[in-house]
Design an enzyme around this catalytic site. Structure first.
Site, PDB file in Angstrom:
ATOM      1  CG  HIS A 273      -2.028  -1.034   1.102  1.00 37.86           C
ATOM      2  ND1 HIS A 273      -3.220  -0.793   0.458  1.00 37.86           N
ATOM      3  CD2 HIS A 273      -2.085  -2.323   1.518  1.00 37.86           C
ATOM      4  CE1 HIS A 273      -3.971  -1.880   0.498  1.00 37.86           C
ATOM      5  NE2 HIS A 273      -3.320  -2.821   1.125  1.00 37.86           N
ATOM      6  CG  ASP A 337      -3.261  -4.370   4.865  1.00 38.79           C
ATOM      7  OD1 ASP A 337      -2.353  -3.543   5.130  1.00 38.79           O
ATOM      8  OD2 ASP A 337      -4.245  -4.092   4.165  1.00 38.79           O
ATOM      9  CD  GLU A 338      -5.486  -5.854   0.806  1.00 36.16           C
ATOM     10  OE1 GLU A 338      -6.593  -6.365   0.549  1.00 36.16           O
ATOM     11  OE2 GLU A 338      -5.199  -4.672   0.513  1.00 36.16           O
ATOM     12  CB  ILE A 339       2.695  -8.471   1.854  1.00 36.02           C
ATOM     13  CG1 ILE A 339       2.648  -7.544   3.070  1.00 36.02           C
ATOM     14  CG2 ILE A 339       4.082  -8.484   1.226  1.00 36.02           C
ATOM     15  CD1 ILE A 339       3.302  -8.123   4.304  1.00 36.02           C
ATOM     16  CG  HIS A 397      -8.960  -7.272   0.369  1.00 39.30           C
ATOM     17  ND1 HIS A 397      -7.931  -6.454   0.720  1.00 39.30           N
ATOM     18  CD2 HIS A 397     -10.070  -6.507   0.408  1.00 39.30           C
ATOM     19  CE1 HIS A 397      -8.388  -5.240   0.962  1.00 39.30           C
ATOM     20  NE2 HIS A 397      -9.689  -5.254   0.773  1.00 39.30           N
TER      21      HIS A 397
END
Lengths: 573, 573
Positions: A273, A337-339, A397
């Site tokens: 992100h 998150d969301e790596i 996601h």
């Protein structure tokens, strides 16, 4: 804390005979059915508080103002008209006496109390309103507790023919939160929100006793935060020169929040992100705006910090500590998150650095995270991270299934004081708690305010939101914070929050998306879970109508016909 | 009307090279890439229009005002800054010359044109903006057409450094709607909307060339409409004495709408959805507020007109004609949806009357409907009705499965001029058209703005909206108005509309629920179907941003990062 049985009893009684429209429901309350009105000269008196903090006297002024200006008519069919005689003949309350218990020589301000570590705050208070017209009393052992009590006092009164009245005196309230953390998260990076919108939101939060503003301030899409020493980030990656939060803006938000009993936990998500950083520091970012984005990120644009690079690691630590210095809070969010693993796999530099250092992505992520957390701890901040397990195909996601999460998949070493936000599923809480971490409930399946708003990715005609359906207030209200946990794990649950990711939100729909829904988690984590949805609805209507009176655009949960007739629109009515 | 091939060609070209951010897309447009700006003394001149109607000169004033005040920056990354030199050097447009073609002696006002029968209106216009600075021209054979052209002209310009400019001159536009009816329905009975909210909505509608405000003004929950001769209805069943539309309010709304090219079709739903009438006329209502409501109505409260009673039939006809007299429109809605058979089965009076008259529910409904339609036709009104087939278990409306619909189940005789709103499913259109009726598309599976907002009935913890999921703008945009119809049936399709039922809507979320989504049906029914969602998105962003500049709280469809980078957030970008 009340014995569990007494809490259950008071909830049961209130369900049978709704005592009042207080939200969140106090932990212990007894009321009756005597009319009482505020005297024209009604006054709130701070008694025995020498050198009262300015934020306390300001809070008293706001309460006085709400008492005059709310002008909320009772939510009954005749809006209270049939009680006119009773109200006219009612005794008048002349004063609310506000005092601190304990040592009054060391009075802290609300702002100081609100920004203490979670375990050090006291929000409890007692509020007594006699029915005979003698003075009401509000007591607490902290100014923060007094502020919570003032908030309760404001919710007691209705308007009729120029009178501000209740039909339910006397009141005896002994109140304190079930959980120390009750939050709301707002993302100001997908779309920008001016300070005035944030302040209005902070006001609304305080009216429901929400005590944490989790500010997801920057992300891949934009970087509105001006950080001393890192001004190039907002200069190149804010949406425009007006869409920024200056250090003065941050100070304004933080002090406005603190004066309302709210701690501001800011977050700079890392290492994912972070595409926005590539605008000024391309050397630190892998796969910036790589195409097709679905292979490199969970949503466009792609871009992640080069976690195996020493300079990038130093840059990140320095950035986080400088940003953290803008905020009073003991906590600061570092994301996690969301790596996207493919992003690193395709980044030649990262691959070379991993090889040179003989590291895996896991060990590099561990070192990267420990470095930034160590830096934050050195400046007195406790890290807050997002956690979950690898995104399953069942619940991807957004639009990619190649992302992963830090704690449950990778062996990242975290300090046990770290606060862990569990977002992918409430079912993951158990695994995080089993590792001994403190958790904040933030499950998308209960608390994501943006679910159900339709798909936003272009050229996706039949798409809908990734976390469909809409998460109703009823669903959030039914949440059990202790599900699947053993009694010795209960203390690790710090609380929870609603969250608004703003791919499709902006000031246009901020209020209407958040309120009154976000107040339901506030009640779950203040009053405790297990409340009856049917009994809660009239009180939630009341809160929403009061918010509208105060200029917050809370939505209507039902036709007004139903709001004025509790129970008549229940499924089996 | 353009030959179909040319329309298709122009849509194809515009998809390849988006010519401008006009919404709805004109039927025929050519542009190029020359910069042009408005002269500081830019003027809109009515030429050769003697005694120009006031609503036309007012419209010109509004256009002039939007040109000055919109101040919309181009939706590109630098918001137009890199075009500064080009804009500075651009030629200036000094005037837009506005003229009528044809016989100028009989000039009708916009308001007169907008309220003609559908088949008599002309909304076509031609707009030419040369690139060389010579005057632009707008021509039409009606003031209504001129108004549509002014609306297009307003959308052409952006703001940069105090200049109002386009980079896409010259413009040659020949435009007219594909369908005569493009509407928006608002329910003002579940929750009340002040006149100012309706007016703001009318403004926003006109900016997308929507020409019909379908006003579902009363329902079972409340009766806000003051009707001469029937004042007791609003006196007893409005939510409160301020939540009413007086005859003066209606006149205000109707004239405000007409001046903006919008016809107001009001609706009083019969014989169902009439519980509110029982407050003053219990003699006319079967099963008023009967419990459990799930057995007597699709949502609370229950109550239907006693369709077999002669006095009730007369009352209804009289009520409808008096209400219709408040509105200029040639059309008036009489409802006909969700008739609950159990309500009549359990109403002893209705059963006795059916027996005495030797009627079935079907024949009684036929007689009842014919009586009220005959009365309306006698005062010059064409009825508009809801139609569908019996609610299936697969798609129960709200929470009951005992309701039925007029046209497709019961042998009700309707005049072939009747406009039939098809709402239960787009799949039902074919059956209605097969009976020879004119249809308005209003399918919940494409156009209901309230779907996906969560369940609102009390004590229904896991419930969500009955018509889940949320109907995205993309879904609406993909609608085919002619699906399953034969070429000789095409002329029966009058157009379509988005609809907002307001169980969970109020002024708080009106704008954000409606805009910009409702503009997508406006384009489908103006420009014709078949547009590409990806090509439409940048234009829809532009419309939404312009709405925000004008004070309408349109939502963000994507992160601003995407709005400034067309295509970059597409699924396969």
């Amino acid at each position: 804390m009340l014995p569990q049985a007494l809490v259950a009893l008071s909830l049961f009684l209130s369900a049978v005979q709704p005592a009042s429209a207080l939200w969140p429901q106090p932990r212990q309350i007894t009321t009756d059915q005597t009319a009482l009105k505020l005297s024209p000269g009604f006054d709130i008196k701070l008694t025995g508080i020498h050198n009262a903090p300015k934020d306390l006297t300001d809070a008293v002024s706001r309460t006085s103002s709400f008492l005059r200006k709310d002008k909320l008519e009772a939510l009954v069919v005749d809006r209270g008209a049939s009680s006119a005689k009773v109200v006219k003949a009612a005794k008048s309350l002349k004063a609310l006496r506000v005092s601190l218990t304990g040592d009054s020589k060391t009075v802290k301000s609300i702002s100081e109390e609100a920004t203490l570590p979670l375990e050090s705050r006291s929000e409890s208070y007692t509020l007594t309103i006699p029915a005979d017209g003698s003075d009401a009393t509000l007591q607490a052992n902290s100014t923060l507790g007094l502020f919570r009590g003032l908030t309760t006092f404001e919710q007691i009164w209705y308007e009729l023919d120029g009178n501000t009245y209740t039909l339910q005196a006397p009141f005896d309230i002994v109140d304190s939160p079930a959980y120390p953390y009750r939050g709301l998260m707002l993302d100001t990076a997908r779309n920008f929100f001016p300070v005035e919108d944030i302040k209005r939101t902070l006001d609304a939060m305080s009216w429901a006793k929400i005590n944490t503003f989790h500010w997801h301030v920057v992300d891949s899409q934009s970087f509105p935060l001006q950080i001393p020493g890192f001004m190039e980030l907002s200069q190149t990656a804010a949406y425009n020169s007006r869409a920024v939060y200056s250090p003065a803006d941050v100070k304004d938000v933080v002090s406005y929040a603190a004066a309302r009993g709210i701690d501001v936990i800011a977050e700079i998500d890392t290492p994912g992100h972070t595409a926005a950083i590539a605008k000024s520091h391309p050397e630190h970012i892998a796969c910036p705006e790589a195409s097709p984005w679905t292979q490199f990120a969970n949503e466009p644009p792609a871009g992640q910090l080069r976690l195996a690079n020493e300079q990038t690691t130093k840059f990140t630590s320095s950035l986080l500590t400088s940003a953290a210095s803008l905020f009073k809070s003991h906590y600061f969010g570092t994301g996690g998150d969301e790596i996207n693993l493919n992003c690193y796999a395709k980044d030649e530099q990262t691959q070379a650095e991993l090889t040179a250092q003989n590291k895996t992505i896991d060990s590099a992520l561990d070192a990267f995270t420990q470095a930034s957390h160590k830096a934050l701890k050195a400046v007195g901040k406790t890290p807050v991270v997002w956690e979950g397990k690898q995104t399953s195909l069942k619940n991807p996601h957004k639009y990619s299934s190649t992302s992963t999460e830090m704690l449950l998949v990778h062996p990242v070493t975290l300090d046990p004081e770290t606060l862990v936000l569990v977002w992918i599923s409430a079912d993951n809480v158990k695994s995080v708690v089993d590792k001994g971490f403190k958790v904040i409930h933030a499950a998308n399946d209960y608390f994501y305010l943006d679910c159900g708003g339709g798909g936003w990715v272009g050229q996706n005609v039949l798409g809908n939101s990734w976390c469909d359906p809409f998460k109703t207030w009823q669903k959030a209200y039914s949440f059990d914070p202790l599900a699947n946990l053993t009694p010795d794990q209960h203390h690790l649950v710090q609380g929870g929050q609603h969250l608004l990711w703003t791919e499709q939100s902006s000031p246009s729909n901020l209020d209407s998306t958040v309120w009154p829904r976000a107040a339901t988690s506030a009640e779950v984590f203040w009053s405790g879970p297990g409340g009856d949805v049917g009994a809660a609805l009239p009180r939630l209507h009341d809160l929403a109508y009061r918010y509208k009176q105060r200029g917050v655009r809370a939505i209507s949960l039902q036709p007004e016909w139903c709001a004025l007739r509790p129970g008549k629109c229940d499924l089996n009515a």
